[in-house]
Design an enzyme around this catalytic site. Structure first.
Site, mmCIF file in Angstrom:
data_model
loop_
_atom_site.group_PDB
_atom_site.id
_atom_site.type_symbol
_atom_site.label_atom_id
_atom_site.label_comp_id
_atom_site.label_asym_id
_atom_site.label_seq_id
_atom_site.Cartn_x
_atom_site.Cartn_y
_atom_site.Cartn_z
ATOM 1 N N ASN A 89 0.827 -1.211 0.000
ATOM 2 C CA ASN A 89 0.000 0.000 0.000
ATOM 3 C C ASN A 89 0.858 1.257 0.000
ATOM 4 O O ASN A 89 1.904 1.305 0.646
ATOM 5 C CB ASN A 89 -0.930 0.001 1.206
ATOM 6 N N HIS A 106 5.927 -0.811 -2.696
ATOM 7 C CA HIS A 106 5.412 -0.107 -3.882
ATOM 8 C C HIS A 106 5.477 1.409 -3.729
ATOM 9 O O HIS A 106 4.806 2.133 -4.451
ATOM 10 C CB HIS A 106 3.971 -0.546 -4.183
HETATM 11 P P1 OAD Z 1 -6.310 -5.933 -4.885
HETATM 12 O O1 OAD Z 1 -7.337 -4.891 -5.140
HETATM 13 O O2 OAD Z 1 -5.782 -6.682 -6.039
HETATM 14 O O3 OAD Z 1 -6.875 -7.006 -3.849
HETATM 15 C C1 OAD Z 1 -7.480 -6.643 -2.647
HETATM 16 C C2 OAD Z 1 -7.883 -7.909 -1.895
HETATM 17 O O4 OAD Z 1 -8.406 -7.529 -0.634
HETATM 18 C C3 OAD Z 1 -8.949 -8.754 -2.608
HETATM 19 O O5 OAD Z 1 -8.554 -10.118 -2.609
HETATM 20 C C4 OAD Z 1 -10.200 -8.550 -1.737
HETATM 21 O O6 OAD Z 1 -10.998 -9.726 -1.663
HETATM 22 C C5 OAD Z 1 -9.598 -8.253 -0.387
HETATM 23 N N1 OAD Z 1 -10.422 -7.389 0.464
HETATM 24 C C6 OAD Z 1 -11.253 -6.371 0.101
HETATM 25 N N2 OAD Z 1 -11.795 -5.777 1.180
HETATM 26 C C7 OAD Z 1 -11.303 -6.436 2.263
HETATM 27 C C8 OAD Z 1 -11.470 -6.306 3.681
HETATM 28 N N3 OAD Z 1 -12.257 -5.358 4.202
HETATM 29 N N4 OAD Z 1 -10.799 -7.162 4.487
HETATM 30 C C9 OAD Z 1 -9.980 -8.115 3.967
HETATM 31 N N5 OAD Z 1 -9.787 -8.294 2.642
HETATM 32 C C10 OAD Z 1 -10.424 -7.466 1.799
HETATM 33 O O7 OAD Z 1 -5.128 -5.212 -4.054
HETATM 34 P P2 OAD Z 1 -3.622 -5.701 -3.833
HETATM 35 O O8 OAD Z 1 -3.540 -7.177 -3.747
HETATM 36 O O9 OAD Z 1 -3.084 -4.893 -2.715
HETATM 37 O O10 OAD Z 1 0.309 -2.115 -7.360
HETATM 38 O O11 OAD Z 1 -2.961 -5.229 -5.166
HETATM 39 C C11 OAD Z 1 -1.584 -5.407 -5.321
HETATM 40 C C12 OAD Z 1 -1.012 -4.330 -6.200
HETATM 41 O O12 OAD Z 1 -1.764 -4.243 -7.410
HETATM 42 C C13 OAD Z 1 -1.107 -2.932 -5.629
HETATM 43 O O13 OAD Z 1 -0.078 -2.619 -4.720
HETATM 44 C C14 OAD Z 1 -1.037 -2.070 -6.853
HETATM 45 C C15 OAD Z 1 -2.008 -2.843 -7.710
HETATM 46 O O14 OAD Z 1 -1.893 -2.720 -9.072
HETATM 47 C C16 OAD Z 1 0.777 -1.100 -8.117
HETATM 48 O O15 OAD Z 1 0.118 -0.102 -8.364
HETATM 49 C C17 OAD Z 1 2.185 -1.314 -8.584
#
Ligand code: OAD
Length: 233
Positions: A89, A106
């Site tokens: 994040n 990131h």
């Molecule tokens: P994602 O948006 O890909 O995934 C978020 C995850 O959190 C999903 O699996 C949801 O099911 C889960 N989720 C949503 N709300 C939640 C809650 N209240 N409690 C628990 N889980 C919840 O986000 P990231 O995996 O962080 O990179 O994405 C990784 C990277 O992709 C980011 O850092 C960014 C993005 O493109 C760059 O910009 C380089």
């Protein structure tokens, strides 16, 4: 000393009002990655990219940490183990919760980077393509965030931590972006017990020994209490 490594993703900040990327209505449903999160996109249209990150910076500045961020800060303060937080994040909610030394792999919305000379500084709330670098005066100021096609920060350090972890937990991340998606496998190979805390199955759930489903603010405080009381991970 025992080591606990935590990886966090956008899901942990969702309940603080910050949008995730890949959920319905997420940031990547409304914006094209190639326009706002790549070096080529920035070269084509820096004003658009600044506008995207300025809006996110304002939102992040108004957000408050939730119970999950607070619980991880408690874990860091109270565990008889080294607790390393690695986050994908770009918000500052771990720091706002009181966590120390979170590794922002990131980058951070609150930081600016000169693409010409590499100088870094505290970003203004609003950045513009007309800004000049305070060190070299180039018109090459960008948010200090990692874009697709760029290397995440501090990878060597992170891999060292994973190699020494006895517990690895991934919280609120979809497991779709590498190298973070491979951290559970890395940690498991080194002997760590791996736990996933996520609303729904991720792309890499099978790599974890245990999965806890639910909202981070509901699940993380209980998980932290269990770790602190020695009732396992
Ligand atoms: P994602 O948006 O890909 O995934 C978020 C995850 O959190 C999903 O699996 C949801 O099911 C889960 N989720 C949503 N709300 C939640 C809650 N209240 N409690 C628990 N889980 C919840 O986000 P990231 O995996 O962080 O990179 O994405 C990784 C990277 O992709 C980011 O850092 C960014 C993005 O493109 C760059 O910009 C380089």
């Amino acid at each position: 000393m025992e080591k606990i490594v935590i990886l966090t993703g956008a899901g942990i900040s969702a309940e603080s009002g910050l949008g995730t990327f890949r959920d319905a209505g997420g940031l990547w449903a409304e914006h094209r990655i190639e326009d706002v999160a790549t070096p080529d996109g920035f070269a084509r249209n820096p004003a658009l990219v600044h506008c995207f990150y300025n809006a996110r910076r304002v939102q992040a500045a108004q957000a408050r940490p939730n119970a999950a961020h607070m619980a991880l800060a408690r874990l860091q303060a109270e565990a008889r183990a080294e607790v390393v937080i690695v986050t994908q994040n770009v918000d500052g909610l771990h720091e706002a919760a009181g966590s120390r030394d979170a590794i922002h792999m990131h980058g951070e919305l609150s930081r600016a980077l000169c693409a010409a000379c590499g100088h870094r500084w505290q970003a203004a709330l609003s950045m513009s393509e007309r800004d000049t670098c305070p060190r070299c005066s180039a018109h090459a100021c960008r948010p200090d965030v990692v874009w697709f096609g760029e290397l995440p920060y501090r990878m060597e350090e992170i891999l060292d931590h994973l190699a020494g972890a006895s517990i690895f937990a991934a919280i609120g991340t979809s497991g779709q972006v590498w190298p973070a998606a491979g951290f559970a496998q890395e940690a498991a190979c080194a002997g760590a017990r791996c736990v996933e805390i996520n609303l729904e199955p991720s792309a890499v759930s099978d790599d974890f020994h245990k999965v806890l489903r639910g909202r981070a603010s509901d699940v993380v405080p209980g998980w932290v209490a269990g770790v602190l009381s020695g009732n396992g991970s």
